[in-house]
Each structure stands twice: as structure tokens, then as C-alpha cells.
Design a protein around this motif. Structure first.
Motif, PDB file in Angstrom:
ATOM      1  N   GLU A  12     -57.923   2.342   2.449  1.00 15.49           N
ATOM      2  CA  GLU A  12     -58.645   3.107   3.452  1.00 15.49           C
ATOM      3  C   GLU A  12     -58.019   4.477   3.670  1.00 15.49           C
ATOM      4  O   GLU A  12     -56.807   4.639   3.536  1.00 15.49           O
ATOM      5  N   ASP A  13     -58.878   5.432   4.005  1.00 12.24           N
ATOM      6  CA  ASP A  13     -58.425   6.761   4.415  1.00 12.24           C
ATOM      7  C   ASP A  13     -57.908   7.632   3.285  1.00 12.24           C
ATOM      8  O   ASP A  13     -57.355   8.696   3.542  1.00 12.24           O
ATOM      9  N   ILE A  43     -63.585   5.455   3.681  1.00 18.34           N
ATOM     10  CA  ILE A  43     -63.434   5.532   5.130  1.00 18.34           C
ATOM     11  C   ILE A  43     -62.933   4.208   5.705  1.00 18.34           C
ATOM     12  O   ILE A  43     -62.012   4.164   6.504  1.00 18.34           O
ATOM     13  N   ALA A  44     -63.589   3.126   5.274  1.00 17.48           N
ATOM     14  CA  ALA A  44     -63.208   1.827   5.829  1.00 17.48           C
ATOM     15  C   ALA A  44     -63.460   0.731   4.815  1.00 17.48           C
ATOM     16  O   ALA A  44     -64.274   0.888   3.897  1.00 17.48           O
ATOM     17  N   LYS A  45     -62.747  -0.360   5.003  1.00 17.32           N
ATOM     18  CA  LYS A  45     -62.849  -1.464   4.060  1.00 17.32           C
ATOM     19  C   LYS A  45     -62.614  -2.752   4.825  1.00 17.32           C
ATOM     20  O   LYS A  45     -61.545  -2.954   5.404  1.00 17.32           O
ATOM     21  N   GLU A  46     -63.634  -3.613   4.868  1.00 18.99           N
ATOM     22  CA  GLU A  46     -63.512  -4.857   5.618  1.00 18.99           C
ATOM     23  C   GLU A  46     -62.777  -5.903   4.789  1.00 18.99           C
ATOM     24  O   GLU A  46     -62.900  -5.935   3.574  1.00 18.99           O
ATOM     25  N   THR A  94     -66.914   1.358   3.313  1.00 23.15           N
ATOM     26  CA  THR A  94     -67.647   2.536   3.774  1.00 23.15           C
ATOM     27  C   THR A  94     -67.072   3.768   3.096  1.00 23.15           C
ATOM     28  O   THR A  94     -65.856   3.986   3.117  1.00 23.15           O
TER      29      THR A  94
END
Ligand SMILES: [Mn+2]
Ligand SMILES: [Mn+2]
Ligand SMILES: [Mn+2]
Ligand SMILES: [Mn+2]
Lengths: 220, 220
Positions: free
Chosen positions: A150-151, A184-187, A194
Motif C-alpha cells: 500500500e501507498d 492506494i489500499a489493499k484488503e 484500490t
DNA sequence: AATAAATTTTAGTTTAAGCTAAAAACAAAC
DNA sequence: GTTTGTTTTTAGCTTAAACTAAAATTTATT
């Protein structure tokens, strides 16, 4: 001249070797959509021709001669894919099928001429490396987006899937080789990711991400 | 999908039909470089498929369905020849062999795309007519230079020979399709012909002239 | 018209690439 | 360490496209 069938078996063994350590006749049979018996038959023939080594009940590996042939076919395939896209305006989801047929039927002159037209390229439309005439293979990313953090900013290197539907989907997201994006994001638990691609937010599944290979981007 | 072998037989019958009235299995066997028995075999199979009609000991003719297939293959071949020359820089003596292989392996999309690239062309590099998508065949000259008259101006329409050596020779004389020249002199008894091509005098044999098809030039 | 020569077809093999069914080898489970 | 199950190989059959040799038919020559 080798038959198309022989060439396709050699290419299949080559591709299986890239992933699996040992290639069984069954793996090969599945990849080639033939019965296990047919695969065994061909493997014995390839061994007879010194293009592969085969130990009964163990598996197959290409010899140096076999590998050379595999690289030649893969070169044809990937040069053709890029040529179809660049010179004839094929979309990236259509190039694979046409190249799959033509790869066995072009001459060395044809190969050289499209290579020159394309400026001795290193990668095909999906980011797969094009082996050079002498068998050198350009470097590729081994890092799947599914394992990314992420990021961070990334650059698409390649898509490892050739199905037209999948490629159209990925293309629709704007995710072509060399495109920069941010994760951006990772579940967790193989959840969705994302991404921000060219200003737009995109949500993709883990399965999709696992087929995209990326580089960490240096810039901000 | 028809096998390459079937396609080549159909094309061979088509080409033989253009010249000879009736096509015998032997003609076909010679053209295809196979035994007479093999030709008979295939002819029976084509008849079985309703692509040709065959009367034992008499000869073969293509049905309408067979002719349609022949035209499709010839279209592929000639579009490819022109494309290889125009897009990839092949010389006109090299295009035939490459096209001979590729003609069986390109898709309809490929056909359409090279046709568009070439601007829906009518003739291949040797002046042979390219059948249109719907099967129309552009007009060609039926007049061989061997039957032409002294002191007339002519325009090359086509060369009816595909051997690289012959084509290089003819090309060396400057005799490409659409080139204008004057027939200065013609010796009797299948003797040599003297031409003026682009200001230069050239002497060619009767045999060579018989393979060149021409139009009378209107202008002075 | 009869015989000889050439052409065409038929019959029977060969090779490549596939298949199914059965046997053999290896791996896993009890 | 047997038994059970899976994988791999072997054996035998099929189809397409070639071949050769022999038989049948047509064409040519006397
Ligand atoms: Mn292929
Ligand atoms: Mn590709
Ligand atoms: Mn062909
Ligand atoms: Mn041509």
C-alpha cells in the motif's frame, strides 16, 4: 523442418519450465489439450530427436537444442504480436491468436524485417520479453501486484494472461505496460486492491492483481 | 477449416482451369508434385465434399463452392505479395515463396487490414489480378509480348512466371508492370525481340517475351 | 479392328498425430 | 507395510496424406 505440432510441444515445455521446476507429461498434456498418452508419445519422440530429455515416470526437460528452438518460436510470436499492433492496428487482445498461428509460418527474412521495422524491440504488447536473435532474454519483473505494498507507486511491467476478455478488462482500466499508478489500499485475505491510475480510482480483485507484474516507481 | 493440403489442391485446379479446358488428374499431380494416385485420391475427396466434380478418367472441375475457396486463397496470396513488397520492402522475386506459405494461415481480419493498408489494390507486384472480397476479378491483358507487332508502343501488364531467377532477370531489364516500352524489332521463327525501355535497348528471347503480357500504349 | 502405349484408378503400405483402454509405476492413506 | 488411488506408460486403433505396384480404361499406332 519441424512440424507445427512439434514446435508447439517444445514451446509448451519451455513455458511450463519457466514456472514449475519439473514438467510432467501430464502437465504437458493439459497445456496441449491432448491425452496423457499423446503427450508421452511426443515426449519420447522429442527425446529421440535430442530436443528433450525424458526419464520415465519423472518428467521432461528441454536440451540446449530444444531450448534454442523454443526461443526461436517465442521470438516469432512476440515480434508478431507487436508488429500486428504497431503496423496493422490490432488491439492487444487480438494479437495473441493471430500470432499463435503465424509464428510457425514466417521465414527468417520476415522475422528480420519486422524486427527492423519495430526497431529491434525488447517487449511485446503485454510486456513479455522478446528473446533476441542470439537467445538473450530482456529482464522482467518477478513482482506481482498481488504482493505489492500500500501507498507505493508502481509501473506496470507486464500482464501474464492472454485471454481477450481479461486483456480488454485490464486495458479498460488503463493498465498497459509502462503505465504508472499508485496502490492506494489493499484488503487482507485476498481482498480487493484500490489503485489510482491517471487520476482515476480503480478497484480490482486479488486474482486480477496476481496476473499483473510491476516495478516500484522511483519518482514521487 | 480446410487443411492446407486441400486448399493447395483447390488452388492448383483453379489455376489449371484458367489455361487448359479440362483438368486431368495427371495435370494436377504434376502441378502438385505428387503421384497420380495421390491426386486421384484428393479429387475424390473434393468431389465428396462438393468442392469439385469428377468423372472417372475424364477430369475435374471446381464447383461454385470450390471456386469461391480458390478465389479466397488467391486473394490472400496476392494481397500478401503486395504487402510484403510495399510494407516490408521485399523485392518482387522473393514475395511469392513467403506468400505461398502465409496464404493459408492469415485470418480474415489480417486480410482486411492489409487490404486497407494497401488501399484496396487490384494487382499484385507481378501484375496478377487480386480477386475482390466478393469474387470479382480485375481485367488483365491476354496479349503476350511474343505476339506483339514491331514499331508499336506497349505497357507491361504482368509477368506470368514466379521463379525468382526469371523475375530478377526481367526486373533487371526494367520491365515491371505499368512500364512503357517500344517494340523495335522482332525476328521470325521465335527469334529475339529488341525493345527500347526508358531509352535503353534490350534484346530478349521469344521464350521470355511469351511470359510478358502487355497492353498497346495509346500515346506516341 | 487389334495391339501397344499412356493415363487413371484401385488396392495395399507408410508416417504423423491423435485417441481409448489396460497395465505398470509411484504416491498416499490406513 | 498393505491397500488404494493417481499418474504415466504401453498397446492397439483411427484418420489424413502421402507412396508403390497392379489393374482398368482410354488413346494412339499400325
Ligand atoms: Mn502455435
Ligand atoms: Mn504476448
Ligand atoms: Mn500454398
Ligand atoms: Mn504474384
Amino acid at each position: 523442418m519441424l512440424s507445427q505440432s512439434i514446435e508447439d510441444y517444445i514451446k509448451a515445455i519451455y513455458k511450463l519450465q519457466e514456472h514449475n521446476t519439473s514438467v510432467t507429461t501430464n502437465d504437458l498434456a493439459k497445456k496441449m489439450n491432448v491425452s496423457a498418452a499423446s503427450a508421452t508419445n511426443m515426449v519420447k519422440k522429442l527425446a529421440e530427436m535430442n530436443l528433450a530429455e525424458h526419464t520415465s515416470y519423472k518428467g521432461v526437460t528441454l536440451t540446449e537444442a530444444g531450448t534454442k528452438i523454443a526461443l526461436e518460436i517465442v521470438r516469432h510470436h512476440r515480434l508478431l504480436e507487436l508488429y500486428l499492433q504497431q503496423a496493422l492496428g490490432y488491439t492487444w487482445d487480438k494479437v495473441h491468436e493471430e500470432a499463435e498461428h503465424l509464428e510457425h509460418h514466417i521465414s527468417e527474412e520476415f522475422e528480420d524485417r519486422i524486427n527492423d521495422f519495430l526497431g529491434n524491440p525488447q517487449y511485446d504488447p503485454h510486456g513479455a520479453p522478446i528473446p533476441s536473435r542470439d537467445g538473450t532474454i530482456p529482464t522482467i519483473s518477478k513482482d506481482s501486484l498481488a504482493d505489492a505494498d500500500e501507498d507505493n507507486e508502481y509501473i506496470m511491467q507486464r500482464v501474464e494472461e492472454e485471454s481477450p476478455d481479461f486483456l480488454r478488462y485490464v486495458g479498460g482500466l488503463g493498465l498497459f505496460p509502462n503505465v504508472r499508478f499508485k496502490l492506494i489500499a489493499k484488503e487482507p485475505f485476498k481482498g480487493p486492491l484500490t489503485l489510482r491510475v491517471d487520476g482515476d480510482m480503480k478497484i480490482i480483485g486479488h486474482e486480477t492483481a496476481s496476473k499483473l507484474y510491476v516495478y516500484r516507481s522511483e519518482s514521487a
